[in-house]
Each structure stands twice: as structure tokens, then as C-alpha cells.
Design a protein around this motif. Structure first.
Motif, short mmCIF file in Angstrom:
data_model
loop_
_atom_site.label_atom_id
_atom_site.label_comp_id
_atom_site.label_asym_id
_atom_site.label_seq_id
_atom_site.Cartn_x
_atom_site.Cartn_y
_atom_site.Cartn_z
N GLY A 131 0.80 -1.22 0.00
CA GLY A 131 0.00 0.00 0.00
C GLY A 131 0.83 1.27 0.00
O GLY A 131 2.02 1.27 -0.35
N PHE A 132 0.20 2.37 0.39
CA PHE A 132 0.87 3.65 0.48
C PHE A 132 0.07 4.56 1.41
O PHE A 132 -1.10 4.30 1.71
N ALA A 133 0.69 5.61 1.88
CA ALA A 133 0.02 6.58 2.73
C ALA A 133 -0.01 7.92 2.02
O ALA A 133 0.97 8.33 1.40
N VAL A 134 -1.16 8.60 2.12
CA VAL A 134 -1.33 9.90 1.47
C VAL A 134 -1.38 10.98 2.53
O VAL A 134 -2.16 10.90 3.49
N GLY A 135 -0.56 11.99 2.37
CA GLY A 135 -0.64 13.17 3.23
C GLY A 135 -1.31 14.28 2.47
O GLY A 135 -0.82 14.73 1.42
N TRP A 136 -2.49 14.69 2.97
CA TRP A 136 -3.24 15.72 2.27
C TRP A 136 -2.78 17.11 2.67
O TRP A 136 -2.25 17.31 3.76
N LYS A 137 -2.97 18.06 1.78
CA LYS A 137 -2.61 19.44 2.10
C LYS A 137 -3.51 19.95 3.22
O LYS A 137 -4.65 19.51 3.38
N LYS A 138 -2.98 20.87 3.99
CA LYS A 138 -3.72 21.38 5.14
C LYS A 138 -4.99 22.09 4.70
O LYS A 138 -4.99 22.89 3.77
N GLN A 139 -6.05 21.75 5.40
CA GLN A 139 -7.33 22.42 5.17
C GLN A 139 -7.88 22.85 6.53
O GLN A 139 -8.05 22.04 7.43
N GLU A 140 -8.14 24.13 6.67
CA GLU A 140 -8.62 24.70 7.91
C GLU A 140 -7.71 24.34 9.07
O GLU A 140 -8.15 23.99 10.16
N GLY A 141 -6.40 24.38 8.80
CA GLY A 141 -5.43 24.17 9.87
C GLY A 141 -5.15 22.73 10.20
O GLY A 141 -4.37 22.43 11.09
N LEU A 142 -5.79 21.79 9.50
CA LEU A 142 -5.58 20.37 9.80
C LEU A 142 -4.91 19.68 8.62
O LEU A 142 -5.22 19.95 7.46
N ALA A 143 -4.00 18.73 8.92
CA ALA A 143 -3.40 17.88 7.91
C ALA A 143 -3.87 16.46 8.15
O ALA A 143 -3.86 15.99 9.28
N ILE A 144 -4.32 15.78 7.12
CA ILE A 144 -4.88 14.45 7.28
C ILE A 144 -4.04 13.44 6.56
O ILE A 144 -3.68 13.61 5.39
N ASP A 145 -3.67 12.37 7.24
CA ASP A 145 -2.96 11.26 6.61
C ASP A 145 -3.96 10.15 6.33
O ASP A 145 -4.77 9.79 7.19
N ASP A 146 -3.91 9.61 5.13
CA ASP A 146 -4.79 8.53 4.76
C ASP A 146 -3.97 7.36 4.25
O ASP A 146 -3.18 7.53 3.33
N GLN A 147 -4.11 6.20 4.88
CA GLN A 147 -3.33 5.04 4.46
C GLN A 147 -4.19 4.15 3.58
O GLN A 147 -5.32 3.79 3.95
N SER A 148 -3.69 3.86 2.37
CA SER A 148 -4.44 3.08 1.42
C SER A 148 -3.74 1.77 1.12
O SER A 148 -2.55 1.64 1.35
N ASN A 149 -4.48 0.86 0.51
CA ASN A 149 -3.89 -0.38 0.06
C ASN A 149 -3.79 -0.40 -1.47
O ASN A 149 -3.70 -1.47 -2.05
N GLY A 150 -3.84 0.81 -2.09
CA GLY A 150 -3.77 0.95 -3.53
C GLY A 150 -3.26 -0.23 -4.18
O GLY A 150 -2.75 -0.31 -5.19
#
Length: 251
Positions: free
Chosen positions: A232-251
Motif C-alpha cells: 500500500g501507500f500513505a497519502v498526506g493531504w494538504k492542510k485544510q482549515e489548519g488540519l493535515a490528514i494522513d490517509d493510508q491506502s492499500n492501492g
């Protein structure tokens, strides 16, 4: 033999020696005169300069200054072509030079420039062979990727850049920077701003995995993608409203 005969013989001997010395002196003078004549810039001037080879970065002024600094620059006979070659190859954008003289007054120079393909460690440049060289970078007008790593790995970093770029071209993606850090891990930054963390191993398989899932991503929202996983892989999203979200996928 009488005393008179001995004196005549001795006088004849010294006369012969004197004549021989006079001949030698005359020959030496003649040679010196000829050399002085051919060394005289007014009698054997170097008046024509022919420079061949594609030039994008080497300036005429640099060539002229390098030649003018040589002691016998204006003389056809005494100018040493090997000295010309060394002087011109000291210019930062010059890779190789061939020099020859053409009778009666021409100096022919075949010049090969460095073919720059990337910037190196924000301080130098890389040529097509992965060799590091230093030259005025402000003369480069085309976009160049920025590569970095230990100097002894420059050739390997360039080879990896070409390999990864070939895979990314399938999605019209391009690399703006490629770094090999002190832990021997690879990191790519794309022109879109996405950073790909490839780690130490399987960099080609990991970049192919990214290319396969790219159509399902929203590139403008992605900050980085960590591909240092077996599947898989992990996605780091750009900050939105002061928060950064990491999303781990099994792409």
C-alpha cells in the motif's frame, strides 16, 4: 723539420681553427636571425581565428581573453597549440577542445561544450555523463531538474532520475527534484508539487504503483505520498482549515 716549418704548420692549424669557429658563429647568427624573423609577430602574425562546434554558453569574449593571455598568442610559428588547448579547457563551460594551426595565419579551434542536464546539490551542474562541473548557472535558460546526493553517487542519481522519469511520462508527470539522502533513501518531487517518498529499495516498483493509482487521486489536494510499504501507500493531504490528514491506502 726546421723551426720555420714548425711555425708555418702551427700558424696553418690555428688559421683553420679560426675559420671553423667563424663558420660556426656565422651559422649560429643565421639560425638566430631566421628564428627572430619567424617569431616576429609583424612577419608571421596569427590574424584569423576559426571556432567550430555548437555553442550555447561559451562566450566569444571568454575565448578571446584566454587566447590573449598566452605569451605567443599573435604569432603563427611560436604559438603552442597544446597551451591553447589547456587554456580553453579551463573555461567552465568547455568540456573538450581540439586545436590546430592552418598556414599561413589561421588558428582553428573545434570546441565541445558541457551538455548540462540537471542542477546538482544547489551548487553545481551535471552533464550527460553524470559528471559534476561548476559553471555560471545564470546562463541556463531551460528548466532543469534539481538532483542531490553524495558527489560520488552523482552518476547513479542521474541514472535513477532518467529511469523514474521514463515511468512517470506515461501520466504526463515530470520530476523537478530527486534526492538521495545520507540514509540512502530516495525522495521525488513532481512538477505538480506532490512529494513521493520511495525509501531505500524497490524504487522502480514503487513509482509504478504510484502511476497506477494516480488517476484516482486529486493531485491538487495531495501533499505527499509515502510509498515505503510492501503493497500500500500513505497519502498526506494538504492542510485544510489548519488540519493535515494522513490517509493510508492499500492501492
Amino acid at each position: 723539420m726546421t723551426l720555420s716549418d714548425q711555425q708555418k704548420k702551427r700558424a696553418s692549424y690555428w688559421a683553420g681553427v679560426g675559420f671553423f669557429c667563424a663558420v660556426l658563429l656565422g651559422l649560429a647568427y643565421s639560425v638566430h636571425s631566421v628564428y627572430s624573423s619567424v617569431s616576429d609577430k609583424q612577419l608571421s602574425p596569427m590574424t584569423r581565428l576559426l571556432v567550430s562546434g555548437k555553442r550555447d554558453y561559451v562566450l566569444d569574449q571568454e575565448l578571446q581573453q584566454s587566447l590573449a593571455a598566452l605569451p605567443e598568442a599573435g604569432n603563427f610559428f611560436s604559438l603552442d597549440v597544446s597551451e591553447v588547448k589547456l587554456a580553453l579547457e579551463r573555461l567552465p563551460w568547455v568540456k573538450q577542445v581540439t586545436v590546430r594551426k592552418q598556414w599561413p595565419d589561421k588558428l582553428s579551434i573545434a570546441l565541445q561544450e558541457q551538455e548540462v542536464v540537471a542542477r546538482w546539490n544547489n551548487a553545481a551542474l551535471l552533464n550527460q555523463q553524470g559528471q559534476i562541473f561548476e559553471a555560471p548557472q545564470q546562463r541556463v535558460t531551460k528548466a532543469l531538474a534539481s538532483l542531490s546526493g553524495p558527489d560520488e553517487q552523482a552518476e547513479a542519481v542521474l541514472a535513477t532520475f532518467r529511469q523514474l522519469q521514463q515511468v512517470l511520462q506515461a501520466r504526463q508527470l515530470s520530476i523537478v527534484s530527486l534526492a538521495l539522502n545520507e540514509r540512502h533513501a530516495w525522495q521525488v518531487e513532481l512538477a505538480s508539487g506532490i512529494v513521493l517518498k520511495l525509501g531505500k529499495e524497490d524504487k522502480l516498483n514503487r513509482i509504478e504503483r504510484f502511476v497506477s493509482v494516480y488517476p484516482r487521486l486529486k493531485p491538487n489536494a495531495v501533499d505527499y505520498i509515502d510509498l515505503r510499504y510492501d503493497t500500500g501507500f500513505a497519502v498526506g493531504w494538504k492542510k485544510q482549515e489548519g488540519l493535515a490528514i494522513d490517509d493510508q491506502s492499500n492501492g
